[in-house]
Design a protein around this motif. Structure first.
Motif, PDB file in Angstrom:
ATOM      1  N   TRP A  76      -6.962  -1.470   4.852  1.00 33.70           N
ATOM      2  CA  TRP A  76      -6.047  -2.036   3.981  1.00 33.70           C
ATOM      3  C   TRP A  76      -5.747  -3.629   4.556  1.00 33.70           C
ATOM      4  O   TRP A  76      -5.720  -4.496   3.897  1.00 33.70           O
ATOM      5  CB  TRP A  76      -4.920  -1.388   3.548  1.00 33.70           C
ATOM      6  CG  TRP A  76      -5.047  -0.440   2.638  1.00 33.70           C
ATOM      7  CD1 TRP A  76      -6.035  -0.135   1.777  1.00 33.70           C
ATOM      8  CD2 TRP A  76      -4.153   0.690   2.195  1.00 33.70           C
ATOM      9  NE1 TRP A  76      -5.668   0.865   0.914  1.00 33.70           N
ATOM     10  CE2 TRP A  76      -4.581   1.459   0.974  1.00 33.70           C
ATOM     11  CE3 TRP A  76      -2.870   0.900   2.654  1.00 33.70           C
ATOM     12  CZ2 TRP A  76      -3.946   2.396   0.574  1.00 33.70           C
ATOM     13  CZ3 TRP A  76      -2.092   1.910   1.946  1.00 33.70           C
ATOM     14  CH2 TRP A  76      -2.526   2.560   1.104  1.00 33.70           C
ATOM     15  N   GLY A 131       0.927  -1.080   0.158  1.00 32.89           N
ATOM     16  CA  GLY A 131       0.017  -0.005  -0.133  1.00 32.89           C
ATOM     17  C   GLY A 131       0.822   1.207   0.025  1.00 32.89           C
ATOM     18  O   GLY A 131       1.764   1.540   0.962  1.00 32.89           O
ATOM     19  N   VAL A 158      -3.249  -5.961   3.239  1.00 33.40           N
ATOM     20  CA  VAL A 158      -1.801  -5.494   2.720  1.00 33.40           C
ATOM     21  C   VAL A 158      -0.675  -5.747   3.892  1.00 33.40           C
ATOM     22  O   VAL A 158      -0.892  -5.904   5.009  1.00 33.40           O
ATOM     23  CB  VAL A 158      -2.099  -3.818   2.910  1.00 33.40           C
ATOM     24  CG1 VAL A 158      -0.964  -3.013   2.869  1.00 33.40           C
ATOM     25  CG2 VAL A 158      -2.970  -3.433   1.624  1.00 33.40           C
TER      26      VAL A 158
END
Length: 408
Positions: free
Chosen positions: A92, A34, A98
């Protein structure tokens, strides 16, 4: 007899479980990265979409895609708000799995997301947040600061200008974690080198009118006005200082954090003579030139890369090397960071150097001065090298570290 058999059975089951887990992650070659930064405001040029492009270049250049790895890059705009950054990071990690967050310009955001990285056991590869506290009292086993920090900036620009006779300072400081850390670290360097801090004033982040703040700086009669801000705040304060005739009046501006994108925005007529510290410049050597020209072709505005964009590339290259060395993705941030510290860094933009136990990448820095218009030989030819700052002088000594990871 029964007890011995039970113990042996338990041990065999544990080994089998461990072997299965090791084999499972050795086969797991999926990674999600990310890129968290300012996509639309005062720091967008130094990070923004350009950082996403740099990360995607690192993924391509790592060679892992050709070896069967699946690597996804997602991006988000933290709007320079720690709560927004934290919410994006949590979403995320929880929904998109992530594994690593990179960039994080804005120290307030970086410090907050660093706590999330520790809590969720992912990696934070900080390139944009400047606060030296990220590898100091706020350090943890999941966070790395790769490119620069306020200690480097203070010991580059602050020391050079004070030793050159700029022995009285007044600070114009962005009113959040980054500005406070930069003013603190630079003030310490100024006083240690025989200078005095006459005062300072704090301004809101992303302000448009610096007139009242500049008048206070002008009235201080300080030889050096230290700009403890960045991005659009720096360029606006420099432009308005020119309107006030501050430099013509005998005071000197110290851009304590200046990026090539800022110089491009200001133009050499306004920016020439500014002294500042960076750890990267596109025109340093053959490797930086070759990579920067590739980068320039990939971004919509055809800009040369900033120090933080270059850092995102180099940091992600090293992160992916660590995953390959582990044989797969363990989805264990602390384990990956430990491997990153174990492997010596080596990339075409910053060269070789250790990644210290406090999470600080040890690289040299450079004191630059912006060229006069007539000195520039072409587009983006903006810097002249004033001095090299050895790697050991660009980072806070471990003996002075407040990082709880450092063994003393």
């Amino acid at each position: 007899m029964t007890t011995t058999f039970a113990r042996r059975s338990a041990a065999l089951l544990a080994c089998a479980a461990f072997g299965f887990a090791s084999s499972a992650y050795a086969q797991d070659k999926t990674v999600t990265i990310g890129v968290l930064n300012d996509m639309s405001s005062l720091y967008a040029d130094i990070g923004g979409p350009g950082s996403v492009a740099a990360v995607k270049m690192a993924v391509e250049d790592s060679g892992l895609l050709a070896k069967g790895w699946k690597i996804e890059v997602v991006s988000g705009d933290h709007q320079n708000k720690p709560d927004v950054g934290v919410n994006i990071a949590r979403q995320w990690i929880d929904t998109q799995k992530v594994d690593m967050i990179t960039d994080t310009p804005n120290s307030g955001v970086a410090l907050a997301v660093s706590n999330v990285a520790k809590e969720k056991n992912v990696v934070l590869l900080n390139n944009g947040g400047a606060s030296a506290d990220l590898t100091g009292k706020a350090c943890n086993a999941n966070t790395i600061s790769y490119t620069y920090d306020t200690y480097m900036l203070a010991n580059g620009t602050g020391k050079a200008l004070t030793k050159a006779g700029g022995d009285s300072w007044f600070f114009l400081t962005a009113d959040y974690a980054f500005g406070a850390a930069l003013e603190r670290d630079t003030s310490a360097v100024v006083t240690a080198n025989g200078g005095k801090v006459l005062g300072g004033v704090k301004h809101p982040l992303n302000t448009s009118d610096f007139s009242s703040f500049l008048l206070q700086a002008q009235n201080s009669k300080a030889k050096i006005i230290g700009l403890a801000n960045a991005g659009g705040d720096t360029t606006n304060s420099i432009k308005q200082a020119a309107e006030f005739g501050i430099v013509e009046g005998g005071q000197k501006l110290a851009a304590l954090l200046l990026f090539i994108n800022d110089v491009h925005s200001l133009g050499l007529k306004t920016a020439h003579g500014l002294t500042f510290t960076e750890s990267f410049y596109w025109d340093l050597n053959d490797n930086t030139r070759a990579w920067s020209k590739r980068f320039q072709e990939k971004v919509a505005n055809h800009a040369m890369p900033s120090m933080t964009q270059a850092g995102n590339y180099a940091g992600v290259i090293h992160y992916l090397k660590a995953l390959e060395a582990l044989g797969g993705n363990p989805h264990d941030g602390a384990k990956v960071v430990a491997k990153m510290k174990e492997i010596p860094t080596d990339d075409p933009l910053f060269g070789k150097g250790p990644l210290r136990e406090d999470g600080r990448r040890i690289i040299p820095a450079y004191l630059f001065e912006v060229k006069k218009p007539e000195e520039s030989k072409g587009p983006w030819d903006y810097y002249k090298l004033v001095a090299n700052i050895p790697a050991e002088d660009a980072a806070r000594p471990l003996k002075d570290s407040e990082c709880p990871l450092v063994k003393k």
